[in-house]
Design a protein around this motif. Sequence first.
Motif, PDB file in Angstrom:
ATOM      1  N   SER A 108       0.823  -1.210   0.000  1.00  0.00           N
ATOM      2  CA  SER A 108       0.000   0.000   0.000  1.00  0.00           C
ATOM      3  C   SER A 108       0.856   1.259   0.000  1.00  0.00           C
ATOM      4  O   SER A 108       0.559   2.224  -0.716  1.00  0.00           O
ATOM      5  CB  SER A 108      -0.924   0.021   1.222  1.00  0.00           C
ATOM      6  OG  SER A 108      -1.790  -1.068   1.202  1.00  0.00           O
ATOM      7  N   ALA A 109       1.914   1.263   0.786  1.00  0.00           N
ATOM      8  CA  ALA A 109       2.780   2.439   0.865  1.00  0.00           C
ATOM      9  C   ALA A 109       3.430   2.736  -0.481  1.00  0.00           C
ATOM     10  O   ALA A 109       3.461   3.894  -0.921  1.00  0.00           O
ATOM     11  CB  ALA A 109       3.838   2.235   1.939  1.00  0.00           C
ATOM     12  N   LEU A 110       3.944   1.721  -1.146  1.00  0.00           N
ATOM     13  CA  LEU A 110       4.576   1.949  -2.448  1.00  0.00           C
ATOM     14  C   LEU A 110       3.561   2.379  -3.510  1.00  0.00           C
ATOM     15  O   LEU A 110       3.851   3.255  -4.333  1.00  0.00           O
ATOM     16  CB  LEU A 110       5.321   0.700  -2.903  1.00  0.00           C
ATOM     17  CG  LEU A 110       6.663   0.475  -2.224  1.00  0.00           C
ATOM     18  CD1 LEU A 110       7.243  -0.870  -2.632  1.00  0.00           C
ATOM     19  CD2 LEU A 110       7.625   1.581  -2.573  1.00  0.00           C
ATOM     20  N   GLY A 165       3.663   0.534  -8.442  1.00  0.00           N
ATOM     21  CA  GLY A 165       3.978   0.532  -7.014  1.00  0.00           C
ATOM     22  C   GLY A 165       3.471  -0.721  -6.320  1.00  0.00           C
ATOM     23  O   GLY A 165       4.155  -1.296  -5.473  1.00  0.00           O
ATOM     24  N   ALA A 166       2.272  -1.156  -6.685  1.00  0.00           N
ATOM     25  CA  ALA A 166       1.736  -2.389  -6.106  1.00  0.00           C
ATOM     26  C   ALA A 166       2.579  -3.590  -6.513  1.00  0.00           C
ATOM     27  O   ALA A 166       2.858  -4.482  -5.699  1.00  0.00           O
ATOM     28  CB  ALA A 166       0.288  -2.585  -6.534  1.00  0.00           C
ATOM     29  N   PHE A 201       4.775  -5.997  -4.042  1.00  0.00           N
ATOM     30  CA  PHE A 201       4.694  -7.455  -4.038  1.00  0.00           C
ATOM     31  C   PHE A 201       6.086  -8.070  -4.098  1.00  0.00           C
ATOM     32  O   PHE A 201       6.396  -9.005  -3.346  1.00  0.00           O
ATOM     33  CB  PHE A 201       3.849  -7.926  -5.228  1.00  0.00           C
ATOM     34  CG  PHE A 201       3.872  -9.401  -5.431  1.00  0.00           C
ATOM     35  CD1 PHE A 201       3.173 -10.236  -4.581  1.00  0.00           C
ATOM     36  CD2 PHE A 201       4.599  -9.963  -6.465  1.00  0.00           C
ATOM     37  CE1 PHE A 201       3.203 -11.616  -4.764  1.00  0.00           C
ATOM     38  CE2 PHE A 201       4.637 -11.325  -6.648  1.00  0.00           C
ATOM     39  CZ  PHE A 201       3.929 -12.152  -5.792  1.00  0.00           C
ATOM     40  N   ILE A 202       6.944  -7.538  -4.949  1.00  0.00           N
ATOM     41  CA  ILE A 202       8.308  -8.057  -5.083  1.00  0.00           C
ATOM     42  C   ILE A 202       9.083  -7.866  -3.778  1.00  0.00           C
ATOM     43  O   ILE A 202       9.744  -8.794  -3.288  1.00  0.00           O
ATOM     44  CB  ILE A 202       9.050  -7.378  -6.257  1.00  0.00           C
ATOM     45  CG1 ILE A 202       8.351  -7.649  -7.577  1.00  0.00           C
ATOM     46  CG2 ILE A 202      10.512  -7.790  -6.306  1.00  0.00           C
ATOM     47  CD1 ILE A 202       8.302  -9.103  -7.972  1.00  0.00           C
ATOM     48  N   THR A 235       7.861 -10.281  -1.134  1.00  0.00           N
ATOM     49  CA  THR A 235       8.302 -11.662  -1.339  1.00  0.00           C
ATOM     50  C   THR A 235       9.738 -11.862  -0.910  1.00  0.00           C
ATOM     51  O   THR A 235      10.091 -12.938  -0.442  1.00  0.00           O
ATOM     52  CB  THR A 235       8.197 -12.081  -2.811  1.00  0.00           C
ATOM     53  OG1 THR A 235       7.573 -11.103  -3.588  1.00  0.00           O
ATOM     54  CG2 THR A 235       7.468 -13.353  -2.971  1.00  0.00           C
ATOM     55  N   VAL A 236      10.554 -10.840  -1.078  1.00  0.00           N
ATOM     56  CA  VAL A 236      11.952 -10.949  -0.681  1.00  0.00           C
ATOM     57  C   VAL A 236      12.085 -10.899   0.841  1.00  0.00           C
ATOM     58  O   VAL A 236      12.853 -11.655   1.434  1.00  0.00           O
ATOM     59  CB  VAL A 236      12.787  -9.815  -1.343  1.00  0.00           C
ATOM     60  CG1 VAL A 236      14.169  -9.749  -0.767  1.00  0.00           C
ATOM     61  CG2 VAL A 236      12.827 -10.009  -2.844  1.00  0.00           C
ATOM     62  N   ILE A 237      11.307 -10.045   1.495  1.00  0.00           N
ATOM     63  CA  ILE A 237      11.439  -9.830   2.938  1.00  0.00           C
ATOM     64  C   ILE A 237      10.813 -10.955   3.757  1.00  0.00           C
ATOM     65  O   ILE A 237      11.394 -11.419   4.738  1.00  0.00           O
ATOM     66  CB  ILE A 237      10.811  -8.479   3.336  1.00  0.00           C
ATOM     67  CG1 ILE A 237      11.657  -7.337   2.784  1.00  0.00           C
ATOM     68  CG2 ILE A 237      10.670  -8.359   4.840  1.00  0.00           C
ATOM     69  CD1 ILE A 237      11.064  -5.976   3.028  1.00  0.00           C
ATOM     70  N   ILE A 238       9.649 -11.429   3.354  1.00  0.00           N
ATOM     71  CA  ILE A 238       8.884 -12.386   4.174  1.00  0.00           C
ATOM     72  C   ILE A 238       9.214 -13.812   3.754  1.00  0.00           C
ATOM     73  O   ILE A 238       9.113 -14.169   2.570  1.00  0.00           O
ATOM     74  CB  ILE A 238       7.382 -12.102   4.039  1.00  0.00           C
ATOM     75  CG1 ILE A 238       7.094 -10.702   4.559  1.00  0.00           C
ATOM     76  CG2 ILE A 238       6.576 -13.142   4.790  1.00  0.00           C
ATOM     77  CD1 ILE A 238       5.711 -10.216   4.282  1.00  0.00           C
ATOM     78  N   GLU A 239       9.583 -14.626   4.720  1.00  0.00           N
ATOM     79  CA  GLU A 239       9.939 -16.016   4.423  1.00  0.00           C
ATOM     80  C   GLU A 239       8.683 -16.891   4.391  1.00  0.00           C
ATOM     81  O   GLU A 239       7.710 -16.646   5.104  1.00  0.00           O
ATOM     82  CB  GLU A 239      10.918 -16.555   5.457  1.00  0.00           C
ATOM     83  CG  GLU A 239      10.365 -16.588   6.865  1.00  0.00           C
ATOM     84  CD  GLU A 239      11.401 -16.985   7.881  1.00  0.00           C
ATOM     85  OE1 GLU A 239      11.102 -17.889   8.678  1.00  0.00           O
ATOM     86  OE2 GLU A 239      12.489 -16.394   7.863  1.00  0.00           O
TER      87      GLU A 239
END
Length: 84
Positions: free
Chosen positions: A29-31, A63-64, A68-69, A72-76
């Motif tokens: 949402s922020a991006l 931005g959405a 998402f990208i 996906t990188v941050i959350i395992e």
Amino acid sequence: MEKSEQNLYEIFGEVIAEQDFLKAFLITSALAFLLYFSAPQIVRMMGREDLLNALRVTLSALGAFLGFIVSTVIIEPKRVVEEE
């Protein structure tokens, strides 16, 4: 927080923790909003005021996608693979 203490939910066949879902939602949402509200400045730099609405939609979708990208990188993943 241990895995047994996490609230896990199934969304579209994937298991996700409540905190991770909130993080991903906030990042995305922020991006999306950041790029949406930066469209007027970009249009002014380009000198094409007639493209404002189209650029807002395009940049918010971008931005959405970027959110998402990043999520996906941050959350395992929380997948549990059981072999038979």
